[in-house]
Scaffold this active site. Structure first.
Site, PDB file in Angstrom:
ATOM      1  N   LYS A  22       0.847  -1.214   0.000  1.00 18.14           N
ATOM      2  CA  LYS A  22       0.000   0.000   0.000  1.00 18.14           C
ATOM      3  C   LYS A  22       0.876   1.254   0.000  1.00 18.14           C
ATOM      4  CE  LYS A  22      -1.649   1.633   4.031  1.00 18.14           C
ATOM      5  NZ  LYS A  22      -1.392   3.055   4.337  1.00 18.14           N
ATOM      6  N   ASN A  23       1.898   1.270   0.840  1.00 19.02           N
ATOM      7  CA  ASN A  23       2.680   2.500   1.018  1.00 19.02           C
ATOM      8  C   ASN A  23       3.689   2.750  -0.098  1.00 19.02           C
ATOM      9  OD1 ASN A  23       1.160   2.936   3.226  1.00 19.02           O
ATOM     10  ND2 ASN A  23       2.726   2.399   4.726  1.00 19.02           N
ATOM     11  N   ARG A  94      -4.768  10.941   4.304  1.00 18.13           N
ATOM     12  CA  ARG A  94      -3.792  12.020   4.381  1.00 18.13           C
ATOM     13  C   ARG A  94      -2.703  11.880   3.321  1.00 18.13           C
ATOM     14  NH1 ARG A  94      -1.100  13.602   7.310  1.00 18.13           N
ATOM     15  NH2 ARG A  94       0.702  13.317   7.453  1.00 18.13           N
ATOM     16  N   CYS A 118      -4.530  12.575  12.569  1.00 19.14           N
ATOM     17  CA  CYS A 118      -5.278  11.310  12.517  1.00 19.14           C
ATOM     18  C   CYS A 118      -5.094  10.681  13.894  1.00 19.14           C
ATOM     19  CB  CYS A 118      -4.735  10.420  11.407  1.00 19.14           C
ATOM     20  SG  CYS A 118      -3.165   9.696  11.822  1.00 19.14           S
ATOM     21  N   ARG A 123       0.652  14.674  12.686  1.00 17.67           N
ATOM     22  CA  ARG A 123       1.041  14.423  11.285  1.00 17.67           C
ATOM     23  C   ARG A 123       1.230  15.733  10.484  1.00 17.67           C
ATOM     24  NH1 ARG A 123      -0.841   8.996  10.018  1.00 17.67           N
ATOM     25  NH2 ARG A 123       0.714   8.982   8.381  1.00 17.67           N
ATOM     26  N   SER A 165      11.465  11.918   6.966  1.00 19.09           N
ATOM     27  CA  SER A 165      10.035  11.713   6.746  1.00 19.09           C
ATOM     28  C   SER A 165       9.797  10.956   5.439  1.00 19.09           C
ATOM     29  CB  SER A 165       9.332  13.074   6.666  1.00 19.09           C
ATOM     30  OG  SER A 165       8.166  13.002   5.872  1.00 19.09           O
ATOM     31  N   VAL A 166       8.998   9.886   5.510  1.00 22.52           N
ATOM     32  CA  VAL A 166       8.690   9.080   4.317  1.00 22.52           C
ATOM     33  C   VAL A 166       7.937   9.925   3.299  1.00 22.52           C
ATOM     34  CG1 VAL A 166       7.321   7.101   3.500  1.00 22.52           C
ATOM     35  CG2 VAL A 166       8.720   6.896   5.579  1.00 22.52           C
ATOM     36  N   ASP A 307       5.134   0.622  11.798  1.00 19.72           N
ATOM     37  CA  ASP A 307       3.925  -0.038  11.281  1.00 19.72           C
ATOM     38  C   ASP A 307       3.828  -1.498  11.694  1.00 19.72           C
ATOM     39  OD1 ASP A 307       3.742   1.756   8.111  1.00 19.72           O
ATOM     40  OD2 ASP A 307       3.261   2.303  10.171  1.00 19.72           O
ATOM     41  N   ILE A 329       8.286   7.189  16.649  1.00 21.59           N
ATOM     42  CA  ILE A 329       7.937   7.848  15.377  1.00 21.59           C
ATOM     43  C   ILE A 329       6.673   8.680  15.513  1.00 21.59           C
ATOM     44  CG2 ILE A 329       7.366   7.479  12.938  1.00 21.59           C
ATOM     45  CD1 ILE A 329      10.248   6.730  13.641  1.00 21.59           C
TER      46      ILE A 329
HETATM   47  C1  EPZ Z   1       4.276   6.956   6.119  1.00 20.04           C
HETATM   48  O1  EPZ Z   1       3.545   7.993   6.732  1.00 20.04           O
HETATM   49  C2  EPZ Z   1       3.341   5.760   6.079  1.00 20.04           C
HETATM   50  N1  EPZ Z   1       2.157   6.079   5.289  1.00 20.04           N
HETATM   51  C3  EPZ Z   1       2.927   5.374   7.503  1.00 20.04           C
HETATM   52  O2  EPZ Z   1       2.145   4.195   7.413  1.00 20.04           O
HETATM   53  C4  EPZ Z   1       4.180   5.060   8.307  1.00 20.04           C
HETATM   54  O3  EPZ Z   1       3.812   4.786   9.640  1.00 20.04           O
HETATM   55  C5  EPZ Z   1       5.133   6.266   8.265  1.00 20.04           C
HETATM   56  O4  EPZ Z   1       5.432   6.604   6.898  1.00 20.04           O
HETATM   57  C6  EPZ Z   1       6.443   5.989   8.984  1.00 20.04           C
HETATM   58  O5  EPZ Z   1       7.063   4.892   8.427  1.00 20.04           O
HETATM   59  C7  EPZ Z   1       2.253   6.006   3.937  1.00 20.04           C
HETATM   60  O6  EPZ Z   1       3.294   5.712   3.387  1.00 20.04           O
HETATM   61  C8  EPZ Z   1       0.994   6.315   3.179  1.00 20.04           C
HETATM   62  P1  EPZ Z   1       6.476  10.328   8.107  1.00 20.04           P
HETATM   63  P2  EPZ Z   1       4.148   9.505   6.707  1.00 20.04           P
HETATM   64  O7  EPZ Z   1       6.334  11.566   7.288  1.00 20.04           O
HETATM   65  O8  EPZ Z   1       4.810   9.757   5.415  1.00 20.04           O
HETATM   66  C9  EPZ Z   1       6.633  13.597  11.506  1.00 20.04           C
HETATM   67  C10 EPZ Z   1       0.324   2.783   7.775  1.00 20.04           C
HETATM   68  O9  EPZ Z   1      -0.100   2.245   8.786  1.00 20.04           O
HETATM   69  N2  EPZ Z   1       6.603  14.558  10.396  1.00 20.04           N
HETATM   70  O10 EPZ Z   1       7.715   9.512   7.976  1.00 20.04           O
HETATM   71  O11 EPZ Z   1       3.076  10.426   7.142  1.00 20.04           O
HETATM   72  C11 EPZ Z   1       5.285  12.910  11.663  1.00 20.04           C
HETATM   73  O12 EPZ Z   1       4.418  13.693  12.454  1.00 20.04           O
HETATM   74  C12 EPZ Z   1       0.765   4.230   7.825  1.00 20.04           C
HETATM   75  O13 EPZ Z   1       0.460   2.238   6.660  1.00 20.04           O
HETATM   76  C13 EPZ Z   1       6.785  15.903  10.657  1.00 20.04           C
HETATM   77  O14 EPZ Z   1       6.954  16.310  11.801  1.00 20.04           O
HETATM   78  O15 EPZ Z   1       5.242   9.379   7.854  1.00 20.04           O
HETATM   79  C14 EPZ Z   1       5.659  11.613  12.340  1.00 20.04           C
HETATM   80  O16 EPZ Z   1       5.763  11.846  13.725  1.00 20.04           O
HETATM   81  C15 EPZ Z   1       0.561   4.842   9.204  1.00 20.04           C
HETATM   82  N3  EPZ Z   1       6.739  16.788   9.632  1.00 20.04           N
HETATM   83  C16 EPZ Z   1       7.048  11.298  11.768  1.00 20.04           C
HETATM   84  O17 EPZ Z   1       7.532  12.521  11.204  1.00 20.04           O
HETATM   85  C17 EPZ Z   1       6.539  16.393   8.336  1.00 20.04           C
HETATM   86  O18 EPZ Z   1       6.527  17.252   7.425  1.00 20.04           O
HETATM   87  C18 EPZ Z   1       7.021  10.244  10.663  1.00 20.04           C
HETATM   88  O19 EPZ Z   1       6.214  10.741   9.640  1.00 20.04           O
HETATM   89  C19 EPZ Z   1       6.352  15.018   8.086  1.00 20.04           C
HETATM   90  C20 EPZ Z   1       6.400  14.119   9.126  1.00 20.04           C
END
Ligand code: EPZ
Length: 421
Positions: A22-23, A94, A118, A123, A165-166, A307, A329
């Site tokens: 999915k991701n 999102r 969420c 997020r 950040s992913v 995850d 995270i």
């Molecule tokens: C992706 O979310 C995944 N979703 C998430 O999977 C996964 O948990 C996450 O990466 C971490 O591996 C998809 O790929 C669709 P991040 P994402 O940006 O991109 C902070 C699932 O269950 N952050 O790496 O939103 C954020 O708040 C989902 O499949 C900022 O502060 O994750 C979080 O605490 C849930 N500023 C941390 O970084 C930003 O601009 C990780 O977020 C972006 C993120």
């Protein structure tokens, strides 16, 4: 609304096919915006989030067609005629914020609803916006919308991420590929889904190197032709099934995935006492003795994936001793704890740490899914609980697991979807 009824106690044996990730599929589908031609993407999982993604692409004017053979998605980028991802869609998923990079790269304009928080956390998207501004975009945020402009196009830049950040890595990568000149992005996410996106973009003619490491290099090109890509397998789904097999004292093989994607999770399962074996295209986890407790901290890849945190927590209710899981995270990713306690587990939360005491005999109860991975955790627990477990709000589950009841039934689980009474 649907609910799942699980009759616990059956050990799971057998093998199951892993679906596309999915991701990985979500950013890759949005990347089709970057080309004026018809992209072909195979092994797309049939999920609620994919449907939402198609709605977003349709709202932008792209023609999409899903073919059941090989779960193939055809997306024609020639008819792009809008630049707004509406609140109604972004609030349900999102990840729709991932249209920002491609729209700014292709059209020089984008209007996307702020994703909002969420269940698992606030997020924010500050890193996304910082990186895109470095590439020459300007943003105004008003009435809950992000309005981005790059009237003179995007220009390559050197960008340093404060956190890997992913999503921000994906948005930035999809913007850089059509920016003028070279970009270097430092401290980026290294997840396999980032690597898969880079491979998909390269199939369109993008010039990218370094994906999977902390620094990605991009040389912008004038335009990109159609994508032709097969989505990588879902490592999170695979780990979910391996945990379910061990939780029920069985033996489960996941097909269509290689262990290289899951080193950290498999190392922990081995440390807990599972017998892990693998081939280039499959992984087997066999229960051979009582599980030992673990001390886990979630980290960006290649560390232990957040995850997989909830699924491992369910499993560790059966380990002999105290396990500790630290969630670093997300700020609120322990909502499954209260539900696991309703099933009889002994878990205490101290800040971002959960202390799980086992082994406990879980007993079936009515529980509520709170987010995608929490739903999977409750299924795993229900499979081992004595009696019946009812999981409500399974719409969370449908966002990220393709035909999970069918796959679990094939392994010997007694799991049924029914209307909420
Ligand atoms: C992706 O979310 C995944 N979703 C998430 O999977 C996964 O948990 C996450 O990466 C971490 O591996 C998809 O790929 C669709 P991040 P994402 O940006 O991109 C902070 C699932 O269950 N952050 O790496 O939103 C954020 O708040 C989902 O499949 C900022 O502060 O994750 C979080 O605490 C849930 N500023 C941390 O970084 C930003 O601009 C990780 O977020 C972006 C993120």
């Amino acid at each position: 609304m649907d609910r799942l009824r699980i009759v616990g106690g059956n050990p799971l044996f057998g093998s199951v096919e892993i679906s596309g990730a999915k991701n990985a599929a979500l950013p890759i589908l949005f990347a089709s915006i970057l080309s004026k031609q018809k992209s072909i993407i195979k092994n797309v999982p049939l999920l609620a989030d994919i449907n939402t993604t198609l709605k977003v692409l349709d709202s932008l004017g792209l023609k999409t067609l899903f073919k059941l053979d090989e779960n193939t998605m055809e997306i024609d980028g020639s008819s792009l005629n809008a630049h707004e991802a509406p609140y109604e869609l972004v609030s349900t998923m999102r990840a729709s914020v991932l249209v920002l990079g491609p729209l700014l790269a292709r059209k020089g304009i984008a209007k996307v609803s702020l994703p909002g928080g969420c269940a698992i956390g606030a997020r924010p998207v500050d890193i996304h916006l910082m990186a895109l501004e470095k590439l020459g975009a300007t943003f105004v945020i008003e009435s809950g919308y992000i309005e981005g402009k790059a009237p003179n196009g995007l220009r390559g830049a050197k960008i340093n991420f404060p956190f890997p950040s992913v999503g921000a890595t994906e948005n930035t990568l999809m913007a850089c590929v059509l920016a003028k000149g070279k970009s270097e992005i430092h401290n980026v996410a290294r997840e396999p889904e980032i690597v898969d996106l880079a491979i998909a973009l390269r199939s369109m003619g993008a010039k990218i190197s370094g994906e999977g490491t902390s620094v990605i290099y991009v040389e912008g090109v004038e335009s990109l032709h159609a994508m032709n890509h097969r989505v990588a397998p879902d490592r999170i789904e695979a780990a979910t099934f391996l945990c379910a097999g061990l939780m029920t004292k069985g033996k489960v093989t996941v097909n269509g995935i290689s262990a290289e994607f899951m080193t950290s999770a498999l190392d922990f399962l081995t440390q807990a006492g599972a017998k892990i074996s693998d081939t280039p295209t499959s992984i087997t986890a066999e229960y051979v003795k009582e599980l030992s407790p673990l001390i886990i901290t979630t980290e960006p890849f290649p560390g232990f994936p957040t995850d997989m945190q909830a699924q491992f927590m369910a499993l560790l209710t059966q380990a002999n001793g105290n396990s500790i899981i630290s969630e670093t995270i997300f700020e609120n990713r322990f909502m499954h704890v209260a539900e696991l306690i309703r099933l009889g587990s002994k878990i205490k939360i101290k800040g971002n740490e959960a202390i799980i005491t086992g082994p406990v005999q879980l007993t079936g109860a009515k529980v509520m899914a709170t987010d995608l991975r929490a739903s999977a955790c409750l299924i795993i627990a229900g499979l081992a609980a004595k009696g019946e477990t009812f999981i409500s709000r399974v719409y969370h589950l449908d966002r990220g697991y393709e035909q999970i009841e069918m796959k679990l039934t094939k392994l010997g689980a007694k799991i049924f979807r029914e209307k909420e009474k």
